[in-house]
Design a protein around this motif. Sequence first.
Motif, PDB file in Angstrom:
ATOM      1  N   ALA A  79       0.882  -1.236   0.095  1.00 55.23           N
ATOM      2  CA  ALA A  79      -0.105   0.034   0.023  1.00 55.23           C
ATOM      3  C   ALA A  79       0.792   1.125   0.163  1.00 55.23           C
ATOM      4  O   ALA A  79       0.234   2.340  -0.216  1.00 55.23           O
ATOM      5  N   LEU A  80       2.187   1.278   0.157  1.00 52.70           N
ATOM      6  CA  LEU A  80       2.983   2.360   0.245  1.00 52.70           C
ATOM      7  C   LEU A  80       4.101   2.226  -0.507  1.00 52.70           C
ATOM      8  O   LEU A  80       4.493   1.418  -0.982  1.00 52.70           O
ATOM      9  N   SER A  81       4.701   3.385  -1.014  1.00 48.23           N
ATOM     10  CA  SER A  81       5.704   3.801  -1.716  1.00 48.23           C
ATOM     11  C   SER A  81       7.262   4.235  -1.056  1.00 48.23           C
ATOM     12  O   SER A  81       7.025   5.040  -0.219  1.00 48.23           O
ATOM     13  N   PRO A  82       8.160   3.623  -1.260  1.00 49.26           N
ATOM     14  CA  PRO A  82       9.369   4.052  -0.528  1.00 49.26           C
ATOM     15  C   PRO A  82       9.910   5.304  -1.131  1.00 49.26           C
ATOM     16  O   PRO A  82       9.664   5.750  -2.270  1.00 49.26           O
ATOM     17  N   PRO A  83      10.814   5.807  -0.441  1.00 49.11           N
ATOM     18  CA  PRO A  83      11.518   5.524   1.059  1.00 49.11           C
ATOM     19  C   PRO A  83      10.306   5.386   1.915  1.00 49.11           C
ATOM     20  O   PRO A  83       9.392   6.146   2.137  1.00 49.11           O
ATOM     21  N   LEU A  84      10.632   4.624   3.129  1.00 47.66           N
ATOM     22  CA  LEU A  84       9.809   4.546   4.336  1.00 47.66           C
ATOM     23  C   LEU A  84      10.445   4.937   5.583  1.00 47.66           C
ATOM     24  O   LEU A  84      11.695   4.730   5.510  1.00 47.66           O
ATOM     25  N   VAL A  85       9.604   4.862   6.398  1.00 47.77           N
ATOM     26  CA  VAL A  85      10.165   4.896   7.848  1.00 47.77           C
ATOM     27  C   VAL A  85       9.308   4.249   8.782  1.00 47.77           C
ATOM     28  O   VAL A  85       8.224   4.032   8.530  1.00 47.77           O
ATOM     29  N   LEU A  86      10.154   3.552   9.564  1.00 44.57           N
ATOM     30  CA  LEU A  86       9.257   2.562  10.517  1.00 44.57           C
ATOM     31  C   LEU A  86       9.351   2.972  12.152  1.00 44.57           C
ATOM     32  O   LEU A  86      10.490   3.482  12.492  1.00 44.57           O
ATOM     33  N   LYS A  87       8.201   3.168  12.604  1.00 43.73           N
ATOM     34  CA  LYS A  87       8.271   3.632  14.145  1.00 43.73           C
ATOM     35  C   LYS A  87       7.691   2.639  15.063  1.00 43.73           C
ATOM     36  O   LYS A  87       6.746   1.899  14.491  1.00 43.73           O
ATOM     37  N   VAL A  88       8.253   2.396  16.037  1.00 40.76           N
ATOM     38  CA  VAL A  88       7.816   1.461  17.155  1.00 40.76           C
ATOM     39  C   VAL A  88       6.616   1.867  17.885  1.00 40.76           C
ATOM     40  O   VAL A  88       6.536   3.277  18.221  1.00 40.76           O
ATOM     41  N   MET A  89       5.353   1.351  18.086  1.00 38.35           N
ATOM     42  CA  MET A  89       4.391   1.816  18.894  1.00 38.35           C
ATOM     43  C   MET A  89       4.459   1.002  19.967  1.00 38.35           C
ATOM     44  O   MET A  89       4.624  -0.001  20.393  1.00 38.35           O
ATOM     45  N   ALA A  90       4.371   1.691  21.433  1.00 39.42           N
ATOM     46  CA  ALA A  90       4.283   1.216  22.675  1.00 39.42           C
ATOM     47  C   ALA A  90       3.542   2.048  23.489  1.00 39.42           C
ATOM     48  O   ALA A  90       3.458   3.351  23.511  1.00 39.42           O
ATOM     49  N   ASP A  91       2.827   1.456  24.593  1.00 39.86           N
ATOM     50  CA  ASP A  91       2.065   2.275  25.579  1.00 39.86           C
ATOM     51  C   ASP A  91       2.968   3.347  26.177  1.00 39.86           C
ATOM     52  O   ASP A  91       4.004   3.109  26.809  1.00 39.86           O
TER      53      ASP A  91
ATOM     54  N   MET B 292      12.327  -3.638  12.149  1.00 36.82           N
ATOM     55  CA  MET B 292      11.672  -4.244  13.067  1.00 36.82           C
ATOM     56  C   MET B 292      12.445  -5.095  14.142  1.00 36.82           C
ATOM     57  O   MET B 292      11.975  -5.021  15.307  1.00 36.82           O
ATOM     58  N   ARG B 293      13.136  -5.934  13.560  1.00 34.52           N
ATOM     59  CA  ARG B 293      14.002  -6.856  14.704  1.00 34.52           C
ATOM     60  C   ARG B 293      14.898  -5.946  15.511  1.00 34.52           C
ATOM     61  O   ARG B 293      14.976  -6.111  16.951  1.00 34.52           O
ATOM     62  N   ALA B 294      15.142  -4.740  15.008  1.00 34.39           N
ATOM     63  CA  ALA B 294      16.234  -4.063  15.944  1.00 34.39           C
ATOM     64  C   ALA B 294      15.375  -3.383  16.853  1.00 34.39           C
ATOM     65  O   ALA B 294      15.997  -2.827  18.171  1.00 34.39           O
ATOM     66  N   SER B 295      14.010  -2.959  16.824  1.00 32.15           N
ATOM     67  CA  SER B 295      13.245  -2.306  17.742  1.00 32.15           C
ATOM     68  C   SER B 295      12.138  -3.350  18.644  1.00 32.15           C
ATOM     69  O   SER B 295      11.322  -2.856  19.131  1.00 32.15           O
ATOM     70  N   ALA B 296      12.469  -4.451  18.236  1.00 28.30           N
ATOM     71  CA  ALA B 296      11.576  -5.399  18.811  1.00 28.30           C
ATOM     72  C   ALA B 296      11.439  -5.534  20.357  1.00 28.30           C
ATOM     73  O   ALA B 296      10.377  -5.899  20.985  1.00 28.30           O
ATOM     74  N   ASP B 297      12.473  -5.046  21.006  1.00 28.38           N
ATOM     75  CA  ASP B 297      12.737  -5.256  22.589  1.00 28.38           C
ATOM     76  C   ASP B 297      12.278  -4.098  23.208  1.00 28.38           C
ATOM     77  O   ASP B 297      12.644  -3.868  24.285  1.00 28.38           O
ATOM     78  N   VAL B 298      11.949  -2.881  22.536  1.00 26.80           N
ATOM     79  CA  VAL B 298      11.455  -1.690  23.234  1.00 26.80           C
ATOM     80  C   VAL B 298      10.353  -2.105  24.170  1.00 26.80           C
ATOM     81  O   VAL B 298       9.253  -2.722  23.743  1.00 26.80           O
ATOM     82  N   PRO B 299      10.415  -1.684  25.530  1.00 30.86           N
ATOM     83  CA  PRO B 299       9.547  -1.933  26.538  1.00 30.86           C
ATOM     84  C   PRO B 299       8.079  -1.361  26.105  1.00 30.86           C
ATOM     85  O   PRO B 299       7.904  -0.478  25.695  1.00 30.86           O
ATOM     86  N   GLY B 300       7.110  -2.429  26.264  1.00 30.95           N
ATOM     87  CA  GLY B 300       5.798  -1.970  26.013  1.00 30.95           C
ATOM     88  C   GLY B 300       5.283  -2.153  24.630  1.00 30.95           C
ATOM     89  O   GLY B 300       4.177  -1.458  24.363  1.00 30.95           O
ATOM     90  N   ARG B 301       6.202  -2.616  23.780  1.00 24.84           N
ATOM     91  CA  ARG B 301       5.956  -2.369  22.178  1.00 24.84           C
ATOM     92  C   ARG B 301       4.563  -2.991  22.032  1.00 24.84           C
ATOM     93  O   ARG B 301       4.505  -4.225  22.649  1.00 24.84           O
ATOM     94  N   THR B 302       3.826  -2.361  21.062  1.00 25.82           N
ATOM     95  CA  THR B 302       2.376  -3.224  20.696  1.00 25.82           C
ATOM     96  C   THR B 302       2.495  -3.452  19.258  1.00 25.82           C
ATOM     97  O   THR B 302       1.542  -4.167  18.907  1.00 25.82           O
ATOM     98  N   ALA B 303       2.889  -2.569  18.440  1.00 26.91           N
ATOM     99  CA  ALA B 303       2.845  -2.703  17.026  1.00 26.91           C
ATOM    100  C   ALA B 303       4.000  -1.701  16.383  1.00 26.91           C
ATOM    101  O   ALA B 303       4.896  -1.305  17.315  1.00 26.91           O
ATOM    102  N   TRP B 304       4.008  -1.812  15.037  1.00 23.46           N
ATOM    103  CA  TRP B 304       4.953  -0.807  14.317  1.00 23.46           C
ATOM    104  C   TRP B 304       4.083  -0.092  13.426  1.00 23.46           C
ATOM    105  O   TRP B 304       3.035  -0.460  13.036  1.00 23.46           O
ATOM    106  N   LEU B 305       4.603   1.091  13.138  1.00 21.11           N
ATOM    107  CA  LEU B 305       3.938   1.923  12.025  1.00 21.11           C
ATOM    108  C   LEU B 305       4.904   2.081  10.907  1.00 21.11           C
ATOM    109  O   LEU B 305       5.839   2.641  11.272  1.00 21.11           O
ATOM    110  N   LEU B 306       4.310   2.010   9.643  1.00 18.15           N
ATOM    111  CA  LEU B 306       5.281   2.006   8.632  1.00 18.15           C
ATOM    112  C   LEU B 306       4.511   3.209   7.866  1.00 18.15           C
ATOM    113  O   LEU B 306       3.392   3.111   7.361  1.00 18.15           O
TER     114      LEU B 306
END
Length: 721
Positions: free
Chosen positions: A59-71, A96-110
Amino acid sequence: MVSHSNTAVLRIDLAARLAAGERLLDETHAKRLLAEHGVPVPRGMTFVDEDELDAALAALSPPLVLKVMADDLAHKSDVGGVHLNLIDRQAVADAMRASADVPGRTAWLLEEMAPSGHEMVVGGVRHPRFGPMLLVGLGGTLVEVFDDVALGICPVSRGDCEAMLDTLTTAPLLAGVRGGAPLARGALVDLMLAVGGDDGLLVRHADKIAELDINPVIVSTEGACAVDALIRLEAPAAERASAPVTTLDALLKPRAVAIAGASATRPAQANQFIRNLRAYGYDGPMYAIHPSATEVDGLPAFPDFAALPEPVDYAYVSVAAARCPALLETAQGQVAFAQVMSGGFGEAGSSRALETELLDAAWRGRVRVLGPNCMGTHSPLGKLTYMSGVDPTPGTVSIVAQSGGLSSDILRRGAQRGLKFRSLVTVGNCADVGPAELSHALMDDDGTRVLGFYIEDARRGRTLFETLRANRGRKPVAILVGGITSQGSRAATSHTGALAGDARAWSALARQCGVALTYSLDEFLDVLLAMQQLAPREGRVTREVVLLGNGGGTSVLAADAFGHQQFNVSPLPDAAQAALEALDLPQGASVANPIDAPANAMARENGAVARRIVDGVFEHAFADAFVIHMNVPVILGYSHADILGQLMAATLENRAAGVSDAHVVLVLRSDGEPDIEALKADLRTRALDAGLPVYNELVDAARGLAGFSVYEKAALNQAGP
């Protein structure tokens, strides 16, 4: 998987979220809300695991940014939760793997990356007194370090937004630097209006949004885009409404006065008030309120307001705080204004419960309350005052002050400067009637030409802002604010909340309402004096200043003082310099601007040379203001020539003849020697009577004229093209 690029799919119901206990919108829902209100946001998708990644990439066109979502994660970049310039699936998966261990992570935003440009911050905060406010400034991760932001009280206009941007140190970056193309400043203003304009997000949801942070907003050559967002929800604290005062007659010209708290056996504050009224010439009926006596200090006494033989316009109440509510309830429409001197109604750590009780009792007694915790009202025209030995001459300057002690300084030191007061009302805690409520009547009061406010806590500040803005440019207004403190250290969720302190809030009010904001009592009085003595000219704001003095070093300092206030001290045109050179002034004199003419030269021909200097300036040079600064001990040495009188006469004659309409300001400098001060006082009186503002020092004159120019600009904008 959730998208915030299609806002028609799901609207954000803030009321329901707030009722459900939700306090922080995540970035996806915050951006959806922004998009609903016309704020451009990148296309993006939220997903919870790698199984949903392919659908998001499709659904999206690069270049892209990935953000971690956390409470409860306000600033993602602080924990390594933001990855930029991702061009394919592998790059996204690695992020995604680099930010997988962020405390409270619930999702990612691309998201699709916004075009490169300049990072700004646009935000909003609900100020406890002024309501929703818009913030704009230099954005990015170091926003609080550089602290280059401006605030505006909502709703903001397009002109407000432009003025906010102009105050930023980094504003030139929007115009393009080092040969770069100008950025889309207009698009940034559009975004600001979508957030804080008449129908903007902050205005429509003022009762739900406590903080909004859009950081950064990327401003490029193509437009402006909100690439990160945070919204905190909170219902506002309840504030007791208070009706505006519609007429000042009962307060400033009371037909009858009651005094509660005078003692029949010993001196008390209320007894002094009675003596002050008598000495000041008040000749209306006066009644004492006393629980047992039938006469107090020569006045007939009654147990409460209900027992009075006639209604009174003004009641001076100086009894113990605990007794005040019951006393006010006895008014029953018999008292228009009750000024409560007593303290203990919430100030200095005391309980606010008694203030609530006081207001409830006043409402039942149908009486308006000034105070509590104040000093009184001063009105020369009504022969009403709480002070002794004050000037009885009615004037045109009206003051509302929260501090009783400072109000005494305003009256006495103001009179020394030449201020003539229409009124001064002390309002203390402003439980009922304060600056906000009195501003309506003062704007409509024919006797008030200049308004001044000393404010420590702007209770119902939103009402004050709306009144001043609606009346922008009608009358000159100066405000002195006490207790401005930074809120930057408080525990704020957003950058905006940390940066939106009271100092910036007051600056926003001053800028949007066209009032002069001052920072000391002396500056406050200096500005009021200029406002009292000067009148705006049609179509002009003071910019160009010509300086005339009798000392070289002082002339240099004069140029510095006025330059510091953003006035131009431009060289005189050749014709003006030639006219002054023809006077054969002594070696070392300057005819450029500042003009430096020794006293002995101005005294020639019994002062005729002083007149010719003025004539030469007015005939050949353009000036918005002509500032004459004299070393008084020196010019008094040439008393036979009356140098000052000659200078004043020449300026007034040139103005009367239409040669120039420049404001004329006088600075009388001296060393404080008593005999000189006595003579200086006479010079001051002559100048004030001639309509000239008089100052002791150059910096005083410069800031006084600067404050007046704020009013000139507001009056010019009110008049329109």
